[in-house]
Scaffold this motif. Structure first.
Motif, PDB file in Angstrom:
ATOM      1  N   ASP A 225     -17.559  33.708   4.644  1.00 31.05           N
ATOM      2  CA  ASP A 225     -17.991  34.852   3.837  1.00 31.05           C
ATOM      3  C   ASP A 225     -17.252  34.912   2.499  1.00 31.05           C
ATOM      4  N   ALA A 226     -15.997  34.389   2.468  1.00 32.09           N
ATOM      5  CA  ALA A 226     -15.229  34.416   1.217  1.00 32.09           C
ATOM      6  C   ALA A 226     -15.945  33.614   0.135  1.00 32.09           C
ATOM      7  N   TYR A 227     -16.497  32.467   0.471  1.00 33.23           N
ATOM      8  CA  TYR A 227     -17.217  31.672  -0.512  1.00 33.23           C
ATOM      9  C   TYR A 227     -18.543  32.323  -0.904  1.00 33.23           C
ATOM     10  N   THR A 228     -19.138  33.056   0.040  1.00 30.31           N
ATOM     11  CA  THR A 228     -20.375  33.786  -0.293  1.00 30.31           C
ATOM     12  C   THR A 228     -20.080  34.881  -1.313  1.00 30.31           C
ATOM     13  N   VAL A 229     -18.974  35.626  -1.040  1.00 28.86           N
ATOM     14  CA  VAL A 229     -18.599  36.683  -1.985  1.00 28.86           C
ATOM     15  C   VAL A 229     -18.215  36.078  -3.337  1.00 28.86           C
ATOM     16  N   LEU A 230     -17.537  34.919  -3.330  1.00 27.70           N
ATOM     17  CA  LEU A 230     -17.148  34.281  -4.588  1.00 27.70           C
ATOM     18  C   LEU A 230     -18.373  33.904  -5.412  1.00 27.70           C
ATOM     19  N   ARG A 231     -19.422  33.450  -4.761  1.00 26.20           N
ATOM     20  CA  ARG A 231     -20.642  33.111  -5.498  1.00 26.20           C
ATOM     21  C   ARG A 231     -21.311  34.357  -6.073  1.00 26.20           C
ATOM     22  N   ALA A 232     -21.074  35.525  -5.384  1.00 25.84           N
ATOM     23  CA  ALA A 232     -21.692  36.761  -5.881  1.00 25.84           C
ATOM     24  C   ALA A 232     -20.973  37.333  -7.103  1.00 25.84           C
ATOM     25  N   VAL A 233     -19.797  36.799  -7.440  1.00 28.48           N
ATOM     26  CA  VAL A 233     -19.070  37.275  -8.621  1.00 28.48           C
ATOM     27  C   VAL A 233     -19.728  36.635  -9.859  1.00 28.48           C
ATOM     28  N   GLU A 234     -20.266  37.469 -10.756  1.00 29.51           N
ATOM     29  CA  GLU A 234     -21.013  36.987 -11.925  1.00 29.51           C
ATOM     30  C   GLU A 234     -20.471  37.643 -13.207  1.00 29.51           C
ATOM     31  N   MET A 235     -20.761  36.964 -14.331  1.00 32.51           N
ATOM     32  CA  MET A 235     -20.410  37.499 -15.662  1.00 32.51           C
ATOM     33  C   MET A 235     -21.690  38.049 -16.290  1.00 32.51           C
ATOM     34  N   ASP A 236     -21.693  39.344 -16.537  1.00 32.73           N
ATOM     35  CA  ASP A 236     -22.829  39.990 -17.209  1.00 32.73           C
ATOM     36  C   ASP A 236     -22.424  40.173 -18.669  1.00 32.73           C
ATOM     37  N   ILE A 237     -23.248  39.604 -19.573  1.00 37.43           N
ATOM     38  CA  ILE A 237     -22.887  39.624 -21.000  1.00 37.43           C
ATOM     39  C   ILE A 237     -22.748  41.049 -21.505  1.00 37.43           C
TER      40      ILE A 237
END
Length: 450
Positions: A46-58
């Motif tokens: 789940d840690a890698y799933t949450v890491l993928r959900a971290v995004e940069m919104d301009i």
């Protein structure tokens, strides 16, 4: 005194409890560790799933795209939580509601980046690791409530403990059955020994148990050896007494010579020689009466009395004695045949020596004791002489006139069998009445006498 079976049972219980305790502790640790490993693997995934959900919104900067995370993190207080730190800013899952995952060090469970903490008094596994994404450090912290797993493991542990106790009881019952079956040969030997002691058999029965067979063989050998020794002792006494008669005859001739020559000491020597000859005749009589010793055989009083009476009638044929018998068929002597012959031989010989013409013999046995009563029509014994005769340890000279000849031997036999002997006057015949009571077993007490 502890039995072999009780010792085996105690040792079995102690060893089984130790082994079961080790098993119980081991399985509890193993299952709990296996559950922790399973949860830790899921938290890592789940840690890698949450890491993928971290995004940069301009427009708004870093954010968590909840659509890319599991729905369990969106349910308040679901027991599954995460919090993510990017550039010092924390993002929390909806399941945390207003709370946050504790930053306490917690307990190490042997898994990398995993620790066990208490959150809201519930055991919780926490995963914490820092990742690099797009040149930024991102700390991901996940937690999962494992209280239900811990409760299930506890219930499983008690279930196994209960099953273990039931299994222990079943195994103990089986062991008791197996031990009793294995010791049945010893039980049979014990019963045979009791029968041997009671006189029902002369030797122990053969056994087909290899470990017990040497014991049975040695006991049978001991019984046979004892019988041979008793027989040799009897024969030796008779032979010695018989062999001594020839030297005594020579001595008597020399005494007669001294008396003819008028030597005053000759009369005293003659008296001592006569006393010695009486003692030898006494021992010869006993040897003839006793016969063969049969240890381990139930000795019925009636059978032995018939042999004794025949011998005594031959010894005292000039008196033409009449023996009146009242003997119950079940009366037996609770001991060795030699002791019975010695006891009856002395009692009847005393009665025969002093009786005028009649002797009455009674023998009855109940659940407590064997009661022997011998009465004669002789002169009897004064009461003060009876007391002196019955003093413990006092031995009267067997050549002394009057009743009491051989009473020391009678007393010793009666004391050996924890019995009682009573001297009284015979109301029926007028002479001496001797009553002997012997308990059927050593653990029985004689009934009180009025």
């Amino acid at each position: 005194m502890r039995s072999i079976q009780s010792r085996l049972n105690v040792n079995f219980i102690v060893i089984t409890l130790i082994l079961f305790s080790l098993f119980w502790v081991g399985q509890s640790w193993f299952l709990r560790q296996m559950a922790y490993d399973f949860v830790a693997a899921r938290l890592t995934s789940d840690a890698y799933t949450v890491l993928r959900a971290v995004e940069m919104d301009i427009g708004s900067g870093w954010r968590i795209n909840v659509d890319n995370t599991s729905s369990v993190y969106q349910q308040p207080m679901s027991g599954h939580y995460y919090q993510v730190a990017v550039d010092g800013k924390w993002f929390f899952s909806r399941s945390l509601w207003d709370g946050q995952i504790p930053a306490a060090a917690g307990q190490d469970i042997g898994q990398e980046n995993i620790r066990l903490i208490q959150q809201d008094d519930k055991p919780t596994l926490v995963y914490s690791k820092t990742f690099m994404k797009q040149g930024r450090e991102i700390q991901v912290v996940l937690a999962e409530d494992i209280s239900r797993i811990d409760k299930s493991l506890t219930q499983l542990g008690w279930l196994l403990a209960g099953l273990g106790v039931i299994g222990l009881i079943i195994l103990l019952a089986l062991q008791i059955f197996i031990i009793r079956r294995g010791l049945s040969s010893l039980t049979e030997v014990k019963q045979d020994i009791s029968r041997l002691k009671a006189g029902d058999i002369r030797q122990l029965s053969p056994t087909n148990t290899r470990e017990i067979e040497p014991l049975v063989t040695e006991i049978n050998y001991l019984v046979q050896n004892m019988e041979l020794r008793l027989q040799r002792s009897r024969n030796a006494v008779g032979n010695l007494a018989h062999a001594a008669k020839t030297p005594l005859t020579v001595i008597d001739r020399h005494i007669d010579t001294l008396l003819e020559q008028g030597v005053s000491q000759g009369q005293g020597i003659k008296e001592q020689s006569q006393r010695l000859r009486q003692m030898i005749d006494r021992e010869l009589t006993r040897a003839r009466i006793a016969g063969a010793a049969l240890p381990g055989q139930r000795i019925y009083v009636g059978e032995e009395l018939e042999k004794l009476i025949r011998t005594l009638k031959a010894i005292y044929r000039e008196k033409a004695l009449v023996f009146n018998l009242d003997i119950s068929a079940k009366s037996y002597f609770p001991g060795e045949r030699d002791d019975l012959v010695e006891l009856l031989g002395n009692l009847l010989d005393n009665a025969s020596k002093w009786a005028q013409s009649q002797i009455c013999i009674k023998a009855h046995m109940d659940e407590h004791c064997l009661e022997l009563t011998i009465e004669d029509d002789g002169p009897g014994v004064p009461e003060e002489a009876r007391e002196r005769l019955m003093n413990r340890g006092e031995r009267l000279d067997e050549s002394t006139s009057g009743h009491g000849l051989g009473m020391s031997i009678i007393n010793e036999i009666v004391r050996q069998y924890q019995g009682q002997i009573i001297l009284d006057s015979s109301a029926q015949l007028g002479g001496l009445k001797v009553m002997v009571m012997l308990p059927r077993r050593a653990d029985l007490e004689l009934p009180a006498q009025n």
